[in-house]
Design a protein around this motif. Structure first.
Motif, PDB file in Angstrom:
ATOM      1  N   ALA A 255      36.553 -64.961  72.648  1.00  0.00           N
ATOM      2  CA  ALA A 255      35.260 -65.548  73.774  1.00  0.00           C
ATOM      3  C   ALA A 255      34.960 -67.280  73.861  1.00  0.00           C
ATOM      4  N   ARG A 256      34.426 -67.474  72.409  1.00  0.00           N
ATOM      5  CA  ARG A 256      34.438 -69.058  72.303  1.00  0.00           C
ATOM      6  C   ARG A 256      35.166 -70.173  72.461  1.00  0.00           C
ATOM      7  N   ILE A 257      36.224 -69.381  72.030  1.00  0.00           N
ATOM      8  CA  ILE A 257      37.107 -70.029  71.870  1.00  0.00           C
ATOM      9  C   ILE A 257      37.763 -70.357  73.656  1.00  0.00           C
ATOM     10  N   VAL A 258      37.422 -69.443  74.723  1.00  0.00           N
ATOM     11  CA  VAL A 258      37.735 -69.902  75.628  1.00  0.00           C
ATOM     12  C   VAL A 258      36.417 -70.624  76.567  1.00  0.00           C
ATOM     13  N   VAL A 259      35.190 -70.734  75.825  1.00  0.00           N
ATOM     14  CA  VAL A 259      34.183 -71.745  76.280  1.00  0.00           C
ATOM     15  C   VAL A 259      34.824 -73.005  75.753  1.00  0.00           C
ATOM     16  N   GLU A 260      35.034 -72.538  74.910  1.00  0.00           N
ATOM     17  CA  GLU A 260      35.805 -73.826  74.668  1.00  0.00           C
ATOM     18  C   GLU A 260      36.978 -75.100  75.738  1.00  0.00           C
ATOM     19  N   LEU A 261      37.829 -74.088  75.892  1.00  0.00           N
ATOM     20  CA  LEU A 261      38.771 -74.371  76.696  1.00  0.00           C
ATOM     21  C   LEU A 261      38.350 -74.549  78.100  1.00  0.00           C
ATOM     22  N   LEU A 262      36.672 -74.184  78.123  1.00  0.00           N
ATOM     23  CA  LEU A 262      36.082 -74.202  79.594  1.00  0.00           C
ATOM     24  C   LEU A 262      36.024 -75.814  79.302  1.00  0.00           C
ATOM     25  N   THR A 263      35.398 -76.421  78.595  1.00  0.00           N
ATOM     26  CA  THR A 263      34.269 -76.813  78.321  1.00  0.00           C
ATOM     27  C   THR A 263      34.663 -78.589  77.446  1.00  0.00           C
ATOM     28  N   THR A 264      36.312 -78.067  77.751  1.00  0.00           N
ATOM     29  CA  THR A 264      36.652 -79.153  76.843  1.00  0.00           C
ATOM     30  C   THR A 264      37.265 -80.860  77.608  1.00  0.00           C
ATOM     31  N   ASN A 265      37.121 -81.752  76.997  1.00  0.00           N
ATOM     32  CA  ASN A 265      37.549 -82.955  77.817  1.00  0.00           C
ATOM     33  C   ASN A 265      38.361 -83.631  76.836  1.00  0.00           C
ATOM     34  N   ASP A 266      39.392 -82.932  76.577  1.00  0.00           N
ATOM     35  CA  ASP A 266      40.800 -83.191  76.062  1.00  0.00           C
ATOM     36  C   ASP A 266      41.328 -82.124  76.280  1.00  0.00           C
ATOM     37  N   ILE A 267      42.692 -82.724  77.221  1.00  0.00           N
ATOM     38  CA  ILE A 267      43.719 -81.847  77.404  1.00  0.00           C
ATOM     39  C   ILE A 267      44.675 -81.422  76.429  1.00  0.00           C
ATOM     40  N   SER A 268      44.936 -82.401  75.776  1.00  0.00           N
ATOM     41  CA  SER A 268      45.691 -81.560  74.235  1.00  0.00           C
ATOM     42  C   SER A 268      45.121 -80.175  73.830  1.00  0.00           C
ATOM     43  N   ARG A 269      44.020 -80.866  73.559  1.00  0.00           N
ATOM     44  CA  ARG A 269      43.080 -79.667  72.695  1.00  0.00           C
ATOM     45  C   ARG A 269      43.211 -77.577  74.071  1.00  0.00           C
ATOM     46  N   ALA A 270      43.002 -78.678  75.089  1.00  0.00           N
ATOM     47  CA  ALA A 270      43.241 -77.455  76.203  1.00  0.00           C
ATOM     48  C   ALA A 270      44.124 -76.854  76.367  1.00  0.00           C
ATOM     49  N   ARG A 271      45.688 -77.474  76.394  1.00  0.00           N
ATOM     50  CA  ARG A 271      46.802 -77.008  76.278  1.00  0.00           C
ATOM     51  C   ARG A 271      47.122 -76.240  75.201  1.00  0.00           C
ATOM     52  N   GLN A 272      46.984 -77.048  74.096  1.00  0.00           N
ATOM     53  CA  GLN A 272      46.763 -76.297  72.714  1.00  0.00           C
ATOM     54  C   GLN A 272      46.420 -74.408  73.212  1.00  0.00           C
ATOM     55  N   ILE A 273      44.873 -74.869  72.971  1.00  0.00           N
ATOM     56  CA  ILE A 273      43.649 -72.973  73.505  1.00  0.00           C
ATOM     57  C   ILE A 273      44.960 -72.249  74.179  1.00  0.00           C
ATOM     58  N   THR A 274      45.622 -73.119  75.730  1.00  0.00           N
ATOM     59  CA  THR A 274      46.105 -72.256  76.681  1.00  0.00           C
ATOM     60  C   THR A 274      47.538 -71.513  76.002  1.00  0.00           C
ATOM     61  N   LYS A 275      47.907 -71.975  74.825  1.00  0.00           N
ATOM     62  CA  LYS A 275      48.907 -71.328  74.334  1.00  0.00           C
ATOM     63  C   LYS A 275      48.344 -70.527  73.402  1.00  0.00           C
ATOM     64  N   TYR A 276      47.232 -70.720  72.358  1.00  0.00           N
ATOM     65  CA  TYR A 276      47.037 -69.513  71.851  1.00  0.00           C
ATOM     66  C   TYR A 276      46.007 -68.504  72.352  1.00  0.00           C
ATOM     67  N   LEU A 277      45.821 -69.302  73.553  1.00  0.00           N
ATOM     68  CA  LEU A 277      45.651 -67.235  73.566  1.00  0.00           C
ATOM     69  C   LEU A 277      47.277 -66.533  74.931  1.00  0.00           C
ATOM     70  N   TYR A 278      47.467 -67.304  74.846  1.00  0.00           N
ATOM     71  CA  TYR A 278      48.924 -66.142  75.399  1.00  0.00           C
ATOM     72  C   TYR A 278      49.381 -65.527  74.256  1.00  0.00           C
ATOM     73  N   ASN A 279      49.261 -66.497  73.365  1.00  0.00           N
ATOM     74  CA  ASN A 279      50.116 -65.790  72.034  1.00  0.00           C
ATOM     75  C   ASN A 279      48.847 -64.360  71.726  1.00  0.00           C
ATOM     76  N   GLU A 280      47.361 -64.809  71.853  1.00  0.00           N
ATOM     77  CA  GLU A 280      46.710 -63.518  71.720  1.00  0.00           C
ATOM     78  C   GLU A 280      47.037 -62.151  72.455  1.00  0.00           C
ATOM     79  N   LYS A 281      47.111 -62.324  73.626  1.00  0.00           N
ATOM     80  CA  LYS A 281      47.912 -61.234  74.412  1.00  0.00           C
ATOM     81  C   LYS A 281      48.686 -60.920  74.394  1.00  0.00           C
ATOM     82  N   ILE A 282      49.913 -61.297  73.695  1.00  0.00           N
ATOM     83  CA  ILE A 282      51.335 -60.797  73.572  1.00  0.00           C
ATOM     84  C   ILE A 282      50.739 -59.606  72.254  1.00  0.00           C
ATOM     85  N   ARG A 283      50.449 -60.186  71.501  1.00  0.00           N
ATOM     86  CA  ARG A 283      50.200 -59.177  69.870  1.00  0.00           C
ATOM     87  C   ARG A 283      50.739 -57.925  69.790  1.00  0.00           C
TER      88      ARG A 283
END
Length: 283
Positions: A255-283
């Motif tokens: 949930a903290r990672i989701v908040v970081e995703l929704l509040t970051t001002n860094d597009i590279s970090r946003a893309r990194q988090i999105t990939k991380y969340l995708y990997n978490e979903k498919i585990r």
């Protein structure tokens, strides 16, 4: 001819949708403005559900825009965003140095918690929406509470938080508060709140703002999943992405990672988090 929601959601609009009609909103803004202007430590609290997280993230963005000294804390999964626990207050909120605690869609477990906050020097602004007669001496924002004449009683947690944000915008003459309706849209739909009254405007306008969002986290999700049009399926897809999962880390940490995703001002970090969340979903 001007669209109805364009007039309704001007920060200066002061009729039926006026956030100051909600009981105790004036008190909330007086206390919040003092905290912002004097740079007191503000902590926003929410549970792990998408509705609460969207309210938390949007309020966090607004307060950071106003250069407030603000942090947040997310409760344990068992809390399910419905109440704030004594252990959390004593061991975490107080540890952060909170002078003002704002809840997003969460009430208190008991009157004793309010007393504890007072002993710890923490003022409270509690936001939630349920039919209740409150005996809190703290600032309580709830459209459904006894004695509140606000017309729209079916707001989600993020919707109630947005009413607080609107009141902030009126005080500080902010012209762009509606940009956060992309997050409020997601919170409202995730909560399964009725899509009528003010919620219908959150949804209609939220889709417009989502289509042109400048939120890097939402942009990264749309890019990763090739979302280029918005309907029930695509919006639910975004909600699924930002629903915290139990994976390599627990739900609260995700949930903290989701908040970081929704509040970051860094597009590279946003893309990194999105990939991380995708990997978490498919585990």
């Amino acid at each position: 001819m001007e669209k109805i929601w364009e007039s309704i959601y001007r920060p200066s609009y002061i009729t039926g949708y006026n956030p100051f009609i909600i009981k105790n909103m004036n008190k909330a803004i007086e206390r919040l403005v003092k905290a912002i202007n004097q740079r007191e430590k503000i902590v926003i609290y929410s549970g792990c559900d998408v509705d609460g997280l969207c309210g938390l993230a949007s309020l966090l963005l607004v307060l950071k825009y106003l250069n407030a000294d603000v942090e947040y804390y997310i409760g344990d999964e068992k809390n399910n965003s419905h109440s704030l626990e004594t252990e959390t207050l004593r061991n975490h909120i107080h540890f952060l140095g909170a002078e003002l605690l704002i809840t997003s869609g969460c009430g208190l477990e008991s009157k004793e918690q309010e007393i504890l906050c007072g002993s710890l020097g923490i003022d409270l602004i509690v936001t939630e929406n349920k039919k209740v007669k409150s005996d809190l001496k703290s600032i309580y924002i709830n459209p459904s509470q006894e004695g509140c004449s606000y017309r729209y009683k079916n707001l989600s947690a993020s919707g109630v938080t947005f009413k607080l944000m609107q009141a902030i915008a009126i005080y500080y003459n902010m012209k762009s508060i509606n940009r956060y309706l992309d997050l409020i849209l997601l919170g409202t739909i995730s909560s399964d709140a009725e899509s009528k009254g003010e919620n219908s405007i959150f949804i209609k306008e939220g889709i417009n703002f989502l289509n042109n969002t400048n939120n890097y986290g939402l942009r990264a999700i749309m890019e990763f999943y090739n979302i280029d049009e918005f309907n029930c399926d695509s919006i639910r897809k975004i909600i699924n992405v930002i629903t915290p999962a139990i994976g390599a880390v627990d739900k609260k940490d995700n949930a903290r990672i989701v908040v970081e995703l929704l509040t970051t001002n860094d597009i590279s970090r946003a893309r990194q988090i999105t990939k991380y969340l995708y990997n978490e979903k498919i585990r």
